[in-house]
Design a protein around this motif. Structure first.
Motif, PDB file in Angstrom:
ATOM      1  N   ARG A  14     -22.964 -22.228 -67.955  1.00 14.21           N
ATOM      2  CA  ARG A  14     -23.124 -23.259 -68.973  1.00 14.21           C
ATOM      3  C   ARG A  14     -24.482 -23.934 -68.861  1.00 14.21           C
ATOM      4  NH1 ARG A  14     -17.839 -26.896 -69.819  1.00 14.21           N
ATOM      5  NH2 ARG A  14     -16.646 -25.356 -70.987  1.00 14.21           N
ATOM      6  N   TYR A  46     -24.612 -18.685 -60.194  1.00 14.64           N
ATOM      7  CA  TYR A  46     -24.558 -17.899 -61.425  1.00 14.64           C
ATOM      8  C   TYR A  46     -25.547 -16.734 -61.356  1.00 14.64           C
ATOM      9  CZ  TYR A  46     -25.404 -16.565 -66.238  1.00 14.64           C
ATOM     10  OH  TYR A  46     -25.586 -15.846 -67.370  1.00 14.64           O
ATOM     11  N   MET A  61     -12.889 -23.979 -63.367  1.00 14.54           N
ATOM     12  CA  MET A  61     -14.225 -23.436 -63.592  1.00 14.54           C
ATOM     13  C   MET A  61     -14.833 -23.061 -62.259  1.00 14.54           C
ATOM     14  SD  MET A  61     -15.661 -23.569 -66.727  1.00 14.54           S
ATOM     15  CE  MET A  61     -17.189 -24.438 -66.960  1.00 14.54           C
ATOM     16  N   GLN A  64     -19.410 -20.150 -63.276  1.00 12.92           N
ATOM     17  CA  GLN A  64     -19.155 -20.477 -64.678  1.00 12.92           C
ATOM     18  C   GLN A  64     -19.870 -21.756 -65.077  1.00 12.92           C
ATOM     19  OE1 GLN A  64     -14.926 -20.067 -64.190  1.00 12.92           O
ATOM     20  NE2 GLN A  64     -14.829 -18.674 -65.935  1.00 12.92           N
ATOM     21  N   ASN A  65     -19.820 -22.727 -64.164  1.00 13.25           N
ATOM     22  CA  ASN A  65     -20.592 -23.949 -64.427  1.00 13.25           C
ATOM     23  C   ASN A  65     -22.053 -23.605 -64.614  1.00 13.25           C
ATOM     24  OD1 ASN A  65     -18.581 -25.845 -64.333  1.00 13.25           O
ATOM     25  ND2 ASN A  65     -18.675 -26.008 -62.094  1.00 13.25           N
ATOM     26  N   ASP A  91     -26.063 -30.276 -57.171  1.00 11.84           N
ATOM     27  CA  ASP A  91     -24.850 -29.565 -57.597  1.00 11.84           C
ATOM     28  C   ASP A  91     -25.200 -28.548 -58.659  1.00 11.84           C
ATOM     29  OD1 ASP A  91     -24.540 -32.358 -56.889  1.00 11.84           O
ATOM     30  OD2 ASP A  91     -22.386 -31.986 -57.028  1.00 11.84           O
ATOM     31  N   GLY A  92     -25.992 -29.010 -59.627  1.00 12.13           N
ATOM     32  CA  GLY A  92     -26.368 -28.123 -60.719  1.00 12.13           C
ATOM     33  C   GLY A  92     -27.142 -26.928 -60.212  1.00 12.13           C
ATOM     34  N   GLU A 126     -18.382 -27.581 -52.073  1.00  6.35           N
ATOM     35  CA  GLU A 126     -18.131 -26.835 -53.297  1.00  6.35           C
ATOM     36  C   GLU A 126     -17.762 -25.402 -52.940  1.00  6.35           C
ATOM     37  OE1 GLU A 126     -21.223 -27.274 -56.130  1.00  6.35           O
ATOM     38  OE2 GLU A 126     -20.650 -29.375 -56.350  1.00  6.35           O
ATOM     39  N   GLY A 155     -14.924 -23.067 -57.401  1.00 11.64           N
ATOM     40  CA  GLY A 155     -15.047 -24.275 -58.197  1.00 11.64           C
ATOM     41  C   GLY A 155     -14.285 -25.450 -57.623  1.00 11.64           C
ATOM     42  N   ASP A 172     -24.848 -24.465 -58.795  1.00 12.24           N
ATOM     43  CA  ASP A 172     -24.173 -23.726 -59.859  1.00 12.24           C
ATOM     44  C   ASP A 172     -25.080 -22.630 -60.407  1.00 12.24           C
ATOM     45  OD1 ASP A 172     -22.026 -25.350 -59.547  1.00 12.24           O
ATOM     46  OD2 ASP A 172     -22.562 -26.713 -61.181  1.00 12.24           O
ATOM     47  N   THR A 187     -20.959 -18.792 -74.573  1.00 11.69           N
ATOM     48  CA  THR A 187     -20.400 -19.280 -73.332  1.00 11.69           C
ATOM     49  C   THR A 187     -19.125 -18.524 -73.065  1.00 11.69           C
ATOM     50  OG1 THR A 187     -21.325 -21.406 -73.723  1.00 11.69           O
ATOM     51  CG2 THR A 187     -19.561 -21.290 -72.126  1.00 11.69           C
TER      52      THR A 187
END
Ligand code: HEA
Ligand code: HEA
Ligand code: CUA
Ligand SMILES: [Cu+2]
Lengths: 348, 561, 258, 116
Positions: free
Chosen positions: A233, A315, A225, A229-230, A307-308, A126, A130, A311, A331
């Motif tokens: 969110r 962030y 993205m 940015q992910n 992955d999350g 990753e 993005g 992110d 957002t």
């Protein structure tokens, strides 16, 4: 060790051409190879020495020539010699190896960061912009690249022989490795830690591109993205901002500027906030409670994928002011959230 | 039959006149007969033979897996077997070869047979525990075969968590319990040796009169007794984790997978010295005998065994350098690894200088011993490559490691085992092996061995990962060489099985002391009596005292039978 | 090193040697003498040395678990402290006393064998067994309690009591759920360690039964004390393990509880 | 059993062979003292646990446990009167155990040091 550069290049080219030796495609590779050749030399010397002794004595003192053995007890001097000399050589090897080790595992401050996730049986890379890749990794030549890696299941190991770097990808914790590719080309990527049935299928390619080509590639393969940015969110959808909204009334601490800072924990100890710490405080919040706050943050273990988490971490890393936190309510369409071009992806 | 051993001939074999020679009427083999007399025996020599038969059986099973592995790797494509079959093959290969063959190889066969005799005792201290140890070994072996028949395991021999605990649904627990049980077999062997060596030496047999074979087995026994239980508990935890899944080794539940590695390697690094030390003992005996000279620097060689055993406990994390141990630990363990390599170097040079001024002959055991010295030097020095932190990053988990440990384990220990088997075959069976065939097979194995594993060093540096079912096509040439070598090697290992079997019935009668060696075991009949000695020997000579032997031989009229 | 180097029985037997043959005249030796030992003394010492070596392996065996305990206790101290407070100190303390008493009886048993008091020996062995069984009985009760509170690691493990102690009338501060999850590690180690300890006790009690039977036949009242002595070593070792288990498992952070 | 044919054959005088490190017989009285010590210290260890000594609590608990273990080893297990070999053997066991603990723990502790 310093071999004349011309000789060195000749040796390396010749060996490479006969497929006995991997290409040297990173700045580290010559250092590793130097130690390797030194050790090879020692081995050959040792072997020749031992061989010469064995064969020499065998010929000189064979039964036909020397029917009666002369008994000898031993010799302190000789024995001291062959204790001390190997010991000295081994110590040199130790120091050399240790220096090399820190060279390989200690990234320069200005390296760009790419995340790598290992899972049975694929590699997922990753990029901060993005771009996602499966079983391949595009990197620019001529600049240090740091990989921050984690496994979703078992131990894997990320190995690029032509770069002479490798590092275990461990479940539950970030590990890092860095390299600086020198020659554009396509290289092997192997998972070298046995990880189950398709272990030998967990391979891919490393594509080293010139900076210009790399630029082109990032442009073409962007998903629109960035990681941050992910993360933004997710931050909203997981309800993080219910507590971390930077307001005075917030139940959780403001996360602005927390990355890279030193936090004081409720047990009095100090920690440096890095990627690993951020990840851990999402999964095991009560493990290190920030001073002045109650341990009320719930654990997100099992609710966010690796992955999350990446992110989210990315962030949080970009949150440098309270102002950004306020923004998270809507957002954002902001392109400021994370730099998309590599030249901006400099670690603070 | 000449009494003076110093005849100018190509061989020092002192065989009795074959037309009249017979095996001794009474010996441990024919003392009792019937299956049960073997299965219930307390005699260390019979237990040694039981062990010999069983480890040979398992060696060839492990070897068959090796053959299959090499066959698969002939081509880059995954064509011969499926991936998980391949994984099961190398796992079973590793488990069988290490736990069921190499760990018991020299200690449980030669050591069992010889240690009591060498120190002038009638048996090991605890004959029943010795027998129990063999039964435990057999139970372990049976469980391994059960795991195999039920469908195999694919953990690799290292049982890495969390792979082995949460991600594989093969017969991990069966295999783990097999190793657990076999582990206790080796604990009991080690315990028996230590007690025997401390408590049962014949009058006059002081510590520094013991043959070096005894010393090195003593050192290995310490490792067995103190190391193996840690493996046992690690495997128990794996089994528990697998069944109830608490998370001691599972990061998602707060456990640390590296904890398993620490416990596993705390045993498994000392285990590599369990595997090599007894072999080093064999080499000392063989080199001394065939150069007819006292081992150069006896004390240094004896103490280096103990030093290896001691330091061996401090280096285990060199198997985990890149797996996430702290940098500080990596440094410490790398430094200690360098230190543990030194005693091995001492031994090598002491053996080389034993030859100096000797009167050397080249019987088969000696050839194997030479092979050992050369191959172990290569294997050991490549171990230093791996112990060097920065280089290990590139080399770890590649074929370089596979080559390293085959050089020390096959080129080292297996060669030493074969040297020992040939050397003491006359003593154990009363018959000689056929000399020229066996020399041929020694040479074949040497060539085959190098052809098999030398290319793997190169492959490793090229980056070919181990435990790979399929590999990129650029590696094929070297793999083909390796497979070709394995074929040759297989022949080299199959031959001894055949001719040694043949010699049981047709071999020449050996007599008491065909090699004119000095150990106590050579001063009694071959095969020995059940009680070893008619009269407990009183030891007045040092180890390897060839002048003493000469005097003794001159005085006595040798009779056989 | 001296006494290692000297052969333990080198001198005393020398005169005997030349004439000695393998065929033993049975009347010079005790029935329990094994043929391959030169003397009773040697056999006895070999036996106890062997037993000690076996105990070394036991140290390392338990050592692995002790290390796991040490590690996770440091990592998850709050969870360990709270979980430890759910163990029953009175029962644990009583059990410690029971075990010490059992060890005391065993020691007296060894004495009885040494001075050849058969009846007393049998009595002491029986008492050792009785206290051993009592220990296991208490242990079963404790295990049962854990079962009722869903503290047995595995599918039915419940952290409710740790997250919300007030609801269970437990005088504890609540743990956050993620920390509470780690109490399971504590209980896993608790069961693994005490379970392994109990297993050793059960094996010991089995052997005790056999020893009682033999002692009752008078086998150990003629000066042949080795089996009793060696078993004593084993039994005391098992006690020692418990001496560490008790404070480590039961007594973490007790003072904050109330 | 007195009727057992084996038992009264021969008086095994060599159990207390004078030539050898004599076989010490610990008296019941001594055992009793040890027993009492152990009980008392069990009490102390429980008591100490309920006093807030901060980080010293586990240390005290372990010290007491070690003390009790040493007492058991020395007296119940007769090590005080054993040969040097046995003492060294026991020492070797605890030494190896300490190696396992300290070297492994040093890894866990130093992981927090980052690059160092
Ligand atoms: C018999 C078995 C055996 C023996 C004896 C050794 C001996 C040694 N081993 Fe090896 N090793 C294994 C079996 C063995 N090993 C196995 C099975 C593995 C892999 C396990 C797995 O992952 O599956 C392994 C893996 C392994 C690793 C881990 C690699 C990795 O996973 O990344 C390392 C790293 O340090 C290592 C080092 C050493 C060293 C330094 C020695 C030293 O003891 C060697 C000492 C000997 C010498 C040094 C040679 C003699 C010296 C001379 C003749 C002097 C020469 C002259 C001069 C210097 C001038 N070994
Ligand atoms: C004592 C230890 C020992 C021995 C003797 C051997 C012997 C051999 N080994 Fe082994 N090997 C290991 C220990 C050993 N190995 C270990 C521990 C591993 C790691 C496993 C893991 O990763 O978990 C390993 C892994 C390993 C690999 C790597 C697999 C992989 O990583 O993918 C390879 C590949 O070449 C290999 C090859 C060989 C060969 C060719 C031999 C040859 O020397 C064998 C020669 C013998 C024969 C060929 C037998 C001859 C007899 C017959 C052919 C008759 C057959 C009979 C019937 C069919 C009835 N071994
Ligand atoms: Cu992933 Cu191997
Ligand atoms: Cu090792």
């Amino acid at each position: 060790m310093h071999i004349s550069p011309v000789l060195w290049q000749f040796l390396v080219k010749w060996l490479h051409a006969s497929a006995l030796f991997p290409a040297e495609a990173s700045t580290i590779a010559p250092y590793t190879d130097a130690l390797y050749f030194f050790l090879l030399l020692i081995t050959v010397i040792g072997l020749v020495l031992v061989g010469a002794l064995i064969f020499g004595f065998s010929i000189r003192y064979r039964r036909q020539r020397n029917p009666v053995a002369t008994q000898v007890e031993g010799s302190t001097l000789l024995e001291a010699t062959w204790t001390i000399i190997p010991l000295a050589i081994f110590l040199v090897v130790f120091v050399w190896g240790a220096v090399l080790y820190f060279r390989i595992y200690n990234p320069p401050a200005n390296s760009m960061n790419i995340y790598v996730i290992g899972k049975q049986w694929m590699w997922k890379a990753e990029h901060p912009g993005g771009q996602h890749e499966i079983n391949s990794l595009h990197v620019p030549t001529g600049r240090p690249v740091q990989l921050t890696m984690i496994s979703q299941d078992v131990f894997h190991s990320f190995s690029i022989p032509e770069f002479r770097v490798k590092r275990e990808v461990v479940p539950g914790r970030y590990s890092t490795v860095w390299f600086n590719a020198t020659t554009p080309g396509t290289y092997h990527l192997f998972c070298t830690q046995y990880c189950g049935t398709q272990h030998s299928g967990m391979i891919g390619e490393i594509v080293a591109l010139t900076p210009e080509d790399y630029e082109k590639w990032t442009q073409q393969s962007t998903s629109g993205m960035s990681l941050a940015q992910n993360g933004e969110r997710l931050f909203a959808s997981m309800g993080c901002n219910a507590c971390h909204n930077g307001t005075a009334a917030a139940r959780g601490p403001s996360l602005a500027g927390v990355y890279g800072s030193h936090l004081t924990l409720s047990n009095g100890s100090q920690v440096l906030v890095n990627e690993a710490y951020l990840r851990d405080s999402i999964l095991n919040p009560s493990q290190h409670v920030t001073a002045g706050f109650a341990p009320i943050m719930p654990t997100y273990q099992g609710q966010i994928s690796e992955d999350g988490l990446i992110d989210l971490v990315e962030y949080i890393k970009t949150l440098n002011s309270n102002y950004r936190v306020q923004q998270t309510y809507v957002t954002s369409q902001s392109n400021q959230a994370a730099p998309t071009t590599p030249s901006e992806m400099v670690k603070p | 039959m000449s009494t003076a051993p110093i005849a100018i001939s190509n061989t020092i074999v002192q065989l009795p006149d074959q037309t009249t020679a017979t095996l001794p009427k009474r010996n441990y083999i024919n003392a009792e007969s019937g299956m049960l007399s073997w299965l219930l025996t307390g005699d260390h020599k019979r237990i040694a033979m039981l062990y010999l038969a069983s480890i040979t059986f398992f060696f060839f099973i492990g070897g068959a897996f090796a053959g299959a592995i090499r066959l698969e790797l002939l081509t880059p494509q995954p064509d011969l077997v499926a991936s998980d079959t391949y994984n099961k093959m190398f796992s079973m290969h590793g488990i069988i070869m290490i736990f069921l063959f190499l760990v018991p190889s020299v200690p449980a066969t030669l050591g069992n047979f010889l240690i009591p005799i060498m120190i002038g005792a009638k048996d090991l201290a605890f004959p029943k525990i010795n027998l129990l140890s063999w039964y435990l070994y057999m139970i372990g072996g049976t469980l391994t075969l059960a795991a195999l028949v039920l469908g195999g395991v694919d953990t690799g021999w290292t049982f890495t968590t969390p792979l082995s605990t949460h991600y594989l649904n093969t017969h991990v627990i069966t295999a783990a319990s097999a190793i657990f049980v076999a582990g206790f077999a080796s604990i009991f062997t080690g315990l028996n040796f230590i007690v025997t060596i401390h408590r049962m030496r014949a009058p006059g047999m002081t510590w520094f009169r013991m043959p070096l074979f005894v010393w090195s087995n003593y050192a290995a026994s310490i490792l067995m007794v103190l190391g193996t239980p840690v493996l046992a508990i690690a495997l128990v935890l794996v089994a528990l984790e697998r069944t109830i899944g608490i998370g001691v080794f599972d990061p998602t539940k707060g456990g640390d997978p590296l904890l398993f590695q620490h416990l596993f390697w705390f045993y498994s690094h000392p285990a590599v010295y369990i595997m090599i030390l007894p072999g080093m003992g064999v080499i000392s005996e063989v080199i001394s005998t065939f150069s007819r000279k006292r081992v150069f620097g006896y004390t240094a060689v004896a103490f280096s065994s103990v030093a290896i055993a001691l330091f061996g406990f401090f280096v285990w994390a060199h198997h985990m350098f890149i797996m996430g141990v702290s940098n500080f630990s990596a440094l410490v363990f790398s430094l200690l690894t360098m230190l543990v390599a030194v005693p091995s170097a001492i031994k090598i040079f002491n053996w080389a200088f034993t030859l100096q001024k000797g009167s050397i002959t080249f019987e088969t055991p000696m050839l194997y011993a030479f092979a050992f010295i050369g191959l172990f030097t290569i294997g050991g020095l490549t171990g230093v490559f791996l112990g060097s932190l920065g280089l290990d990053i590139h080399l770890t988990e590649t074929y370089f490691i596979v080559a390293h440990f085959h050089y020390v384990m096959v080129g080292g220990m297996l060669m030493a085992f074969l040297a020992g088997i040939h050397f003491w075959w006359p003593k154990m069976t009363g018959r000689m092996y056929p000399e020229s065939v066996s020399k041929l097979s020694a040479i074949i194995s040497f060539i085959g061995f190098n052809l098999t594993f030398m290319p793997q060093f190169i492959l490793g540096y090229l980056g070919m990962p181990r435990r790979y079912h399929a590999y990129p096509a650029d590696f094929q040439v070297l793999n083909v060489l390796s497979t070709a070598g394995a074929t040759v090697l297989g022949v080299g290992f199959l031959m001894p099985l055949l001719y040694l079997g043949w010699s049981l019935k047709y071999g020449a009668i050996a007599g008491n002391n065909p090699w004119q060696a000095t150990g106590l075991e050579w001063q009694i009949q071959s095969p020995p009596l059940t009680e070893n000695f008619l009269v407990t020997p009183i030891v007045t000579q040092e180890a390897y005292d060839y002048e003493w032997l000469e005097k003794k031989t001159k005085q006595e009229v040798t009779t056989v039978g | 090193m001296d006494n290692l180097i000297a052969s333990p029985h080198a001198l005393e037997d020398q005169e005997l040697m030349p004439g000695e043959t393998v065929v033993h005249e049975p009347h010079t030796l005790l029935p329990q003498h094994r043929h391959h030992f030169e003397t009773e003394e040697q056999q006895r010492e070999a036996g106890s040395f062997g037993m000690w070596l076996f105990l070394l392996t036991e140290i390392m065996f338990f050592g692995g678990m002790f290390f796991a305990y040490l590690l996770y206790r440091n990592w998850y101290y709050p969870a360990f402290a709270v979980a430890s407070n759910q163990l029953n100190v009175p029962e644990g303390a009583i059990n410690t006393a029971i075990l010490i008493t059992s060890g005391f009886c065993m020691a007296l048993g060894v004495w009885a064998a040494e001075v050849r008091k058969k009846k007393f020996l049998v009595l002491m062995l029986v008492l050792t067994t009785v206290f051993g069984v009592a220990f296991l009985g208490v242990k079963v009760d404790e295990y049962h309690e854990k079962y009722e509170h869903h503290h047995i690691p595995g599918a039915s493990f419940s952290i409710a009591e740790f997250v919300n102690p007030a609801a269970y009338h437990i005088d504890e501060r609540p743990l956050s759920p993620d920390m509470a999850q780690h109490t399971q590690l504590f209980f896993f180690l608790y069961f693994a360690m005490t379970g392994m300890h109990a297993l050793h006790m059960i094996i010991g009690i089995g052997i005790l039964g056999w020893l009682i039977w033999r002692a009752n036949r008078g086998e150990f009242s003629t000066g042949y004390v080795a089996p009793i002595e060696n078993f004593g070593l084993y039994w005391h070792f098992v006690d020692i393990v418990w001496l560490f288990l008790f404070p480590l498992l039961y007594l973490i952070n007790r003072h904050l509880a109330h | 059993m007195a009727s057992n044919p084996h038992t009264d054959v021969h008086d095994p005088a060599n159990i207390t062979n004078p030539e050898h490190a004599e076989h010490h017989i610990v008296t019941p009285f001594q055992y009793g003292l040890v027993f009492l010590t152990l009980l008392v210290f069990t009490g102390i260890t429980v008591g100490a646990a309920y006093v807030n000594l901060g980080p010293m609590n586990p240390v005290i608990a372990l010290l007491i446990a070690s003390f009790k273990a040493v007492v058991v080893i020395l007296f119940f297990m007769h090590v005080r009167w054993q040969s040097r070999l046995i003492k060294m053997t026991i020492g070797a066991g605890f030494f190896t155990f300490l190696v396992l603990i300290t070297m492994t723990l040093s890894d866990y502790i130093s992981r927090a040091w980052g690059l160092w």
